[in-house]
Structure formats: C-alpha cells, structure tokens
Design a protein around this motif. Sequence first.
Motif, PDB file in Angstrom:
ATOM      1  N   PHE A 133      36.299  40.043  31.605  1.00 28.78           N
ATOM      2  CA  PHE A 133      37.558  39.734  32.305  1.00 28.78           C
ATOM      3  C   PHE A 133      38.744  40.136  31.435  1.00 28.78           C
ATOM      4  CE2 PHE A 133      34.497  36.847  34.147  1.00 28.78           C
ATOM      5  CZ  PHE A 133      34.852  36.761  35.492  1.00 28.78           C
ATOM      6  N   ARG A 152      29.712  35.523  31.069  1.00 26.47           N
ATOM      7  CA  ARG A 152      31.156  35.746  31.043  1.00 26.47           C
ATOM      8  C   ARG A 152      31.662  36.140  29.652  1.00 26.47           C
ATOM      9  NH1 ARG A 152      35.307  31.155  33.358  1.00 26.47           N
ATOM     10  NH2 ARG A 152      37.161  31.868  32.264  1.00 26.47           N
ATOM     11  N   ILE A 162      36.211  43.031  35.139  1.00 26.00           N
ATOM     12  CA  ILE A 162      37.178  42.636  36.174  1.00 26.00           C
ATOM     13  C   ILE A 162      38.557  42.595  35.532  1.00 26.00           C
ATOM     14  CG2 ILE A 162      37.833  40.806  37.804  1.00 26.00           C
ATOM     15  CD1 ILE A 162      34.733  40.180  37.852  1.00 26.00           C
ATOM     16  N   GLY A 164      33.882  37.595  39.823  1.00 27.55           N
ATOM     17  CA  GLY A 164      32.873  37.477  38.779  1.00 27.55           C
ATOM     18  C   GLY A 164      31.644  36.728  39.286  1.00 27.55           C
ATOM     19  N   HIS A 202      43.575  43.285  41.699  1.00 25.53           N
ATOM     20  CA  HIS A 202      42.240  43.053  41.133  1.00 25.53           C
ATOM     21  C   HIS A 202      41.390  44.307  41.240  1.00 25.53           C
ATOM     22  CE1 HIS A 202      43.671  38.975  41.962  1.00 25.53           C
ATOM     23  NE2 HIS A 202      42.905  38.614  40.954  1.00 25.53           N
ATOM     24  N   ALA A 212      39.792  36.572  40.270  1.00 21.72           N
ATOM     25  CA  ALA A 212      38.911  37.257  39.314  1.00 21.72           C
ATOM     26  C   ALA A 212      37.620  36.459  39.143  1.00 21.72           C
ATOM     27  CB  ALA A 212      39.634  37.418  37.974  1.00 21.72           C
ATOM     28  N   SER A 247      35.476  37.106  27.902  1.00 25.08           N
ATOM     29  CA  SER A 247      36.912  37.360  28.121  1.00 25.08           C
ATOM     30  C   SER A 247      37.692  37.259  26.828  1.00 25.08           C
ATOM     31  CB  SER A 247      37.498  36.410  29.169  1.00 25.08           C
ATOM     32  OG  SER A 247      36.809  35.216  29.250  1.00 25.08           O
ATOM     33  N   PRO A 259      41.371  33.682  33.503  1.00 24.65           N
ATOM     34  CA  PRO A 259      41.531  34.688  34.535  1.00 24.65           C
ATOM     35  C   PRO A 259      41.958  34.054  35.858  1.00 24.65           C
ATOM     36  CG  PRO A 259      39.248  34.622  33.695  1.00 24.65           C
ATOM     37  CD  PRO A 259      39.968  33.482  33.113  1.00 24.65           C
TER      38      PRO A 259
END
Length: 269
Positions: free
Chosen positions: A207, A189, A154, A174, A219, A170, A191, A166
């Motif tokens: 992310f 997750r 994302i 997710g 997005h 987002a 990021s 994020p």
Amino acid sequence: MGNLPGIVITGASGRMGQMLLRTVLASDKCRLAGAVERTGNPWVGRDVGEMLGGQHVGVTVTDDALEAFAKAQAVIDFTAPAATVEFAALAAQARAVHVIGTTGLEAEHLAKIAAAARHAVIVRAGNMSLGVNLLVKLTQKVAEALDADWDVEIVEAHHNKKIDAPSGTALMLGEAAAEGRGVSLAQMRESGRDGITGARAHGAIGFSAIRGGDIVGEHDVIFAGAGERVILRHVATDRGIFARGALRAAIWGQNKSPGEYDMIDVLGL
Ligand SMILES: NC(=O)C1=CN([C@@H]2O[C@H](COP(=O)(O)OP(=O)(O)OC[C@H]3O[C@@H](n4cnc5c(N)ncnc54)[C@H](O)[C@@H]3O)[C@@H](O)[C@H]2O)C=CC1
Ligand SMILES: O=C(O)C1=N[C@H](C(=O)O)C[C@H](O)C1
C-alpha cells in the motif's frame, strides 16, 4: 412527502455532510429529517438551507443525535470513528438504518458496530461509489487469475485534509486481492516503506498513499509481473458519487432484516 423515508445526515458541515445534504434535498425518493453536528460547531442551531447558502428548508442542525434519529428512517454518517460507534448504538436504539461511510475504523470500532447490527440494519463501505465497488469485484477476479509471482501494489491519492491511511477504499481493494488469492490481508499487508527495507516479500500486498491539494480520490491496483503489468484504476472527480451511493443504501436498507451489509449487497454486484 410524509411517506418518503426521512434521512438524518451526521457531520452536516463536513465535505461529505454538505454533499449529502444537497443530494437528499434534491431527491424525490426521500426527505431530509434532520442534520447533526458536534456540540460547539457553528452550524448547530442554524437552518440547513441557510448554511448551504440558500433558502431556509425548515431543518435546524442539532447536536442531539438521538432526538434527530428518533424521527428518521435512516441515518447517513460520514464523520469519524468515535462518533460513528456512538451513532451506531443510537441508530439501533431508534431502529433507523445506519449507513456508514466513515473510514479509519479499527477492530474495537468494528466490534461495536457488529454489536449494533444485531438490532438494526447497517450498511458500511469504505467507498459508496458504483465504480469502486465494481473495481473491487474486478480486483478479486484478476487476483484469482494471477499467481503470487505477480506483485500486488495498491496506490491511492487523496486531498491534503484526509486523516487516515491507507484509505478505506485501498483496504477494500486489498481485501479483494487477498480473497482472490486465498490469503489473509492481515498477514500479507506491507505499507509505509522507508529506508533499507530489504527486497519485497513474495506474495505481499503493498500500500502507498499520496496526499495533496484537493484530490477527491484515486486508486490504482497494480499487478506487476515479469515483463508486463496489469493496472486497474478508479478516479473520483466529484463527491456526489459517494453521496448518491449512500442514499441508495439508505433506501435499500428499509425493511431489511437486522445485520451488517455492504455496497456489493446494495448494488447486487
Ligand atoms: N465511504 C465513502 O464512500 C467515503 C467515505 N469518506 C469518509 O467519510 C469521513 C468524513 O470525510 P469528510 O467529509 O471528508 O471529513 P470532514 O472532516 O470534512 O467532515 C467530518 C464531519 O464530521 C463531524 N463530526 C465529527 N465528530 C462528530 C460528532 N461526534 N458528532 C457530529 N458530527 C461530528 C465534523 O465536525 C465534520 O463536520 C472520513 O472518514 C472519510 O474517509 C469520505 C468520502 C467517501
Ligand atoms: O476521505 C476521503 O475523502 C475519502 N475517503 C474514502 C476512503 O478512505 O477510501 C473514500 C474516498 O476515496 C474519499
């Protein structure tokens, strides 16, 4: 006019606050009942219309949230996490519908909002636009159809004043991808990659955040497979989409039972 639901806008001088004030003032479905800013903000004590650069509208910006909420049927709140938690308790006390657009809320904030929702109607969404909420449903559907060999990434882009990442949107996307796959976002997750990160974990939901200029909000949900990619995209070019969604939520929430709702409920998606 007196029978129309009265709306209070918090964070009145902010980017979203000003857009919300203009949207409420232009609407024939509600009336502006108040405007709130934090103590010391130059808008406090001034007329809303004057601060928006036009004629007086007879509503003075106040830093006394409870007094303002007591005269209203709904509060629309796009401010900051600590303020939103405080407003959730005050809106519940005033039995006003609380529409929360604020993002960057942590577990401790969400627990306090859930407590307030035992006594009042709260509508909360990281994005109030029709387009993004449709994208949330589409993301869930695509994630259901594709297996974990398709990497989900994302990518979001926002203006250079945004303080959280994020973005709330987002995270909604997710959550939708995780739900479609039947996994927990908290566990999958990934990021903030930087340096020797090692290969991407199988099944991870990644992310990335871009910050620059005056980008309203963009997005992409990328499903990257072997030899092909599916990309779902939403581009916001006008904050009016969020304000219109929030107003719709404030009106929808009238006469609903106490509880926490989202824009999927409001839009019936
Ligand atoms: N859910 C959605 O559709 C959208 C959510 N947002 C979120 O809304 C929030 C605000 O965004 P912007 O308007 O761009 O920020 P901003 O910084 O321009 O405005 C925030 C305003 O809240 C005020 N504020 C902060 N604490 C306060 C308090 N205790 N009492 C009264 N006012 C207080 C500030 O003085 C400021 O005027 C952010 O969390 C953002 O991510 C923004 C756009 C759409
Ligand atoms: O801060 C913003 O501007 C926005 N915030 C929301 C988010 O965090 O997703 C919604 C929108 O993208 C604009």
